[in-house]
Design a protein around this motif. Structure first.
Motif, mmCIF file in Angstrom:
data_model
loop_
_atom_site.group_PDB
_atom_site.id
_atom_site.type_symbol
_atom_site.label_atom_id
_atom_site.label_comp_id
_atom_site.label_asym_id
_atom_site.label_seq_id
_atom_site.Cartn_x
_atom_site.Cartn_y
_atom_site.Cartn_z
ATOM 1 N N MET A 1 0.816 -1.204 0.000
ATOM 2 C CA MET A 1 0.000 0.000 0.000
ATOM 3 C C MET A 1 0.858 1.266 0.000
ATOM 4 N N GLU A 2 1.992 1.202 0.722
ATOM 5 C CA GLU A 2 2.863 2.380 0.760
ATOM 6 C C GLU A 2 3.388 2.727 -0.623
ATOM 7 N N ALA A 3 3.679 1.669 -1.425
ATOM 8 C CA ALA A 3 4.183 1.910 -2.786
ATOM 9 C C ALA A 3 3.139 2.617 -3.631
ATOM 10 N N ILE A 4 1.870 2.202 -3.493
ATOM 11 C CA ILE A 4 0.794 2.834 -4.269
ATOM 12 C C ILE A 4 0.590 4.271 -3.822
ATOM 13 N N GLU A 5 0.631 4.503 -2.511
ATOM 14 C CA GLU A 5 0.479 5.875 -2.000
ATOM 15 C C GLU A 5 1.572 6.787 -2.555
ATOM 16 N N GLN A 6 2.789 6.237 -2.649
ATOM 17 C CA GLN A 6 3.899 7.003 -3.208
ATOM 18 C C GLN A 6 3.653 7.329 -4.671
ATOM 19 N N ARG A 7 3.140 6.330 -5.418
ATOM 20 C CA ARG A 7 2.842 6.553 -6.845
ATOM 21 C C ARG A 7 1.736 7.581 -7.017
ATOM 22 N N ILE A 8 0.747 7.574 -6.105
ATOM 23 C CA ILE A 8 -0.337 8.564 -6.166
ATOM 24 C C ILE A 8 0.231 9.969 -5.976
ATOM 25 N N THR A 9 1.134 10.099 -5.021
ATOM 26 C CA THR A 9 1.765 11.409 -4.774
ATOM 27 C C THR A 9 2.547 11.874 -6.005
ATOM 28 N N GLU A 10 3.339 10.957 -6.589
ATOM 29 C CA GLU A 10 4.133 11.309 -7.772
ATOM 30 C C GLU A 10 3.242 11.668 -8.947
ATOM 31 N N GLN A 11 2.126 10.908 -9.113
ATOM 32 C CA GLN A 11 1.212 11.174 -10.225
ATOM 33 C C GLN A 11 0.535 12.531 -10.057
ATOM 34 N N GLY A 12 0.163 12.860 -8.811
ATOM 35 C CA GLY A 12 -0.443 14.164 -8.545
ATOM 36 C C GLY A 12 0.511 15.297 -8.880
ATOM 37 N N ASN A 13 1.776 15.134 -8.518
ATOM 38 C CA ASN A 13 2.788 16.150 -8.840
ATOM 39 C C ASN A 13 2.959 16.286 -10.347
ATOM 40 N N LYS A 14 2.910 15.136 -11.049
ATOM 41 C CA LYS A 14 3.066 15.153 -12.504
ATOM 42 C C LYS A 14 1.926 15.934 -13.155
ATOM 43 N N ILE A 15 0.695 15.722 -12.676
ATOM 44 C CA ILE A 15 -0.474 16.412 -13.246
ATOM 45 C C ILE A 15 -0.377 17.912 -12.998
ATOM 46 N N ARG A 16 0.030 18.288 -11.785
ATOM 47 C CA ARG A 16 0.175 19.720 -11.484
ATOM 48 C C ARG A 16 1.231 20.366 -12.373
ATOM 49 N N SER A 17 2.295 19.617 -12.650
ATOM 50 C CA SER A 17 3.347 20.140 -13.525
ATOM 51 C C SER A 17 2.831 20.322 -14.945
ATOM 52 N N LEU A 18 2.049 19.344 -15.429
ATOM 53 C CA LEU A 18 1.495 19.440 -16.781
ATOM 54 C C LEU A 18 0.555 20.635 -16.913
ATOM 55 N N LYS A 19 -0.273 20.841 -15.879
ATOM 56 C CA LYS A 19 -1.218 21.961 -15.924
ATOM 57 C C LYS A 19 -0.486 23.294 -15.914
ATOM 58 N N SER A 20 0.570 23.388 -15.101
ATOM 59 C CA SER A 20 1.309 24.654 -15.030
ATOM 60 C C SER A 20 2.034 24.968 -16.338
ATOM 61 N N SER A 21 2.408 23.901 -17.077
ATOM 62 C CA SER A 21 3.097 24.108 -18.351
ATOM 63 C C SER A 21 2.125 24.159 -19.527
ATOM 64 N N LYS A 22 0.805 24.157 -19.212
ATOM 65 C CA LYS A 22 -0.252 24.226 -20.226
ATOM 66 C C LYS A 22 -0.097 23.116 -21.273
ATOM 67 N N ALA A 23 0.038 21.889 -20.775
ATOM 68 C CA ALA A 23 0.185 20.733 -21.660
ATOM 69 C C ALA A 23 -1.119 20.438 -22.376
ATOM 70 N N ASP A 24 -1.045 19.573 -23.371
ATOM 71 C CA ASP A 24 -2.212 19.161 -24.154
ATOM 72 C C ASP A 24 -3.308 18.612 -23.222
ATOM 73 N N LYS A 25 -4.561 19.026 -23.474
ATOM 74 C CA LYS A 25 -5.678 18.618 -22.612
ATOM 75 C C LYS A 25 -5.855 17.105 -22.580
#
Length: 551
Positions: A1-25
């Motif tokens: 479960m800890e591994a999945i929680e870590q992946r969720i955190t990383e994925q959330g950071n990735k999405i925020r980065s994409l939004k800030s860089s105005k990536a493709d919808k």
């Protein structure tokens, strides 16, 4: 479960980065879908039946109906089970396609359902995000296969000395972490039926036969009117060059153009200019080309274009298409094709001719203003709202001359050690299946192939019925009997009707003694048959075979 929680955190950071860089919808939407899937996985791993501690004088409340450790039975998202009736339709689809493949000299191979991750990486353009990666097992990073083409190219690279030339077909499951639309045949686990011609031949000869194979398959499947859209990567790349698209943006702009069958030009142009940074003037020039479609006459118009005619890439593509149309006329394929400059095919490995087959009703729904509906996601899920999507293409393919070379390594000159040009088609079974199922009722589908049911009357022994079935089986006739020592007469008739069995062989005590049987056509309501027509037992097999030959 800890591994999945870590992946969720990383994925959330990735999405925020994409939004800030105005990536493709579409890229952001896909990454959000991955995040939602991870959250669902975490929820599934959490102890669902854990209850809060209760006071000593009050028992903890739990779901008595489910019981301790119970779980909800359901299919994984994007997958489904198939009933016997559905499987009967699917088996017919497979047998129809295989018959055509074999008619054209196809031989089959098989490859593993998962490949080394590095084999699949970098071959699918923007769709690479849809690959299912597996957990590291024994020091190897693997992924479920995304299609059957890349594994075939890897097979050729490993066995190229033996298979320099091969007509191969392969029917197997592939996996994509896509947004599913189940009733439209868009799934995460699905079958593809591939036919590929590998080897060095004269221009457009194998390409034209591939299109003939596709035409035969779609005609034999009786799907209705279809169109095979054609284009050529070199023509498309030439158009981009003369319109001023930088070399490093050609593939990403090509991916945007490929959405013209789902989106109006205005939205595609917006994606090119605002999301992907293309000069608006270049986008407008592209728009003048990619909205053109027609037949061989469109070639003349493109040859007459001074800028396009002077482009080396475009000229090579136009020459190929001229040769292709000549061969398609001979093969009687021309009535089914349309030369469509909006077709781009997003996969990176295509190098020449590309094509895609669509049915009349496969496009997205049309809105009241005349525009195509844009696919939307159901609220709170990563599943598509199926009322906003069409079936899409039912088959596609093209030429990929360099894919095998990517796996063969390079010599001192930096050239691939092995080059095997290939061209092929891929038919999406799930989309074909969804269309065929809409055309028929489940209750009208015969799910088994039994031809004769042996009916025992008047207490005839099970051994006597077994004996008759054995004679029929030995003659290659598909037959059944009741698994009861003393079956009820009506239940035997019901079995014939339920399973749509065309003939019944009826035997009673008197018939056995006299060496007779009765045969009844269960499809006919002809009263003259009464309890069946009587025949000597020795003529049973011949009479049944004669009747079956007339079906």
């Amino acid at each position: 479960m800890e591994a999945i929680e870590q992946r969720i955190t990383e994925q959330g950071n990735k999405i925020r980065s994409l939004k800030s860089s105005k990536a493709d919808k579409d890229v952001i939407t896909a990454e959000v879908a991955i995040l939602n899937a991870l959250k669902a996985e975490l929820k599934a791993l959490s102890p669902a039946d854990t209850v809060a501690a209760a006071p000593a004088n009050k028992p903890a409340k739990a779901d008595d109906k489910k019981g301790k450790g119970a779980f909800t039975l359901k299919n994984a998202k994007g997958t489904k089970d198939y009933t016997p009736q559905e499987m009967a339709v699917r088996e017919k689809i497979f047998s129809t396609i295989i018959k055509v493949f074999k008619k054209h000299g196809g031989i089959t191979i098989d490859t593993p359902v998962f490949e080394l991750k590095e084999i699949l990486s970098g071959k699918y353009g923007e769709d690479s995000k849809l690959i299912y990666d597996l957990e590291d097992q024994g020091g190897e990073k693997c992924s479920l296969r995304y299609d059957l083409t890349v594994p075939f190219a890897r097979f050729l690279a490993m066995n190229g000395k033996e298979y320099q030339n091969i007509k191969r077909y392969h029917i197997a499951k592939v996996y994509r972490r896509d947004q599913p639309a189940m009733t439209k045949g868009r799934m995460r686990e699905f079958y593809q039926c591939d036919f590929d011609i590998a080897g060095t031949y004269d221009a457009m000869i194998p390409d034209s036969e591939s299109l003939r194979v596709l035409t035969e398959c779609l005609t034999e499947l009786e799907l209705g009117d279809f169109t095979i859209k054609l284009n050529h990567r070199k023509i498309l790349d030439g158009i981009f060059e003369v319109c001023g698209v930088p070399e490093d943006k050609i593939r990403t702009i090509s991916s945007a153009v490929d959405k013209l069958d789902k989106l109006p030009w205005a939205e595609v142009r917006k994606e090119m200019t605002e999301d992907k940074g293309l000069d608006p003037q270049a986008a407008d020039l592209i728009g003048e080309y990619v909205q053109l479609k027609g037949g061989a006459e469109l070639l003349e118009r493109l040859y007459a274009d001074a800028k396009l005619g002077a482009n080396i890439r475009a000229k090579e593509g136009l020459d190929d298409m001229t040769t292709l149309f000549k061969y398609l006329d001979v093969l009687n394929v021309t009535p089914h094709v349309s030369f469509d400059l909006s077709l781009a095919r997003g996969l990176d490995y295509y190098t020449g001719l590309i094509y895609e087959a669509v049915l009349e009703g496969s496009a997205p729904p049309t809105l009241a203003n005349g525009e195509k509906a844009r696919a939307t996601v159901k609220k709170g899920t990563d599943e598509l709202d199926e009322s906003t999507v069409g079936v899409g293409s039912i088959a596609a393919g093209g030429r990929y001359d360099n894919l095998v070379g990517m796996f063969s390594g390079t010599n001192k000159k930096g050239q691939p050690n092995l080059m095997i040009p290939c061209v092929g088609i891929s038919i999406g079974v799930e989309r074909v299946f969804s269309i065929l199922m809409q055309k028929q009722k489940k209750e009208d589908i015969k799910s088994n192939e039994v031809e004769v049911y042996v009916v025992g009357l008047g207490g005839v022994s099970v051994e006597a019925r077994m004996k008759i079935c054995t004679e029929l089986w030995d003659a290659g006739i598909k037959a059944e009997f009741a698994y009861k020592l003393k079956p009820r007469t009506q239940s035997q008739w019901d079995a014939c009707d339920r399973d749509m069995i065309p003939f019944a062989v009826i035997v009673g005590g008197d018939e056995i003694e006299k060496g007779l049987i009765k045969i009844k056509d269960m499809r006919s309501k002809d009263e003259s048959q009464k309890g069946g027509i009587e025949y000597p037992r020795t003529q049973m097999v011949a009479e049944i075979q004669s009747r079956l030959a007339q079906l």
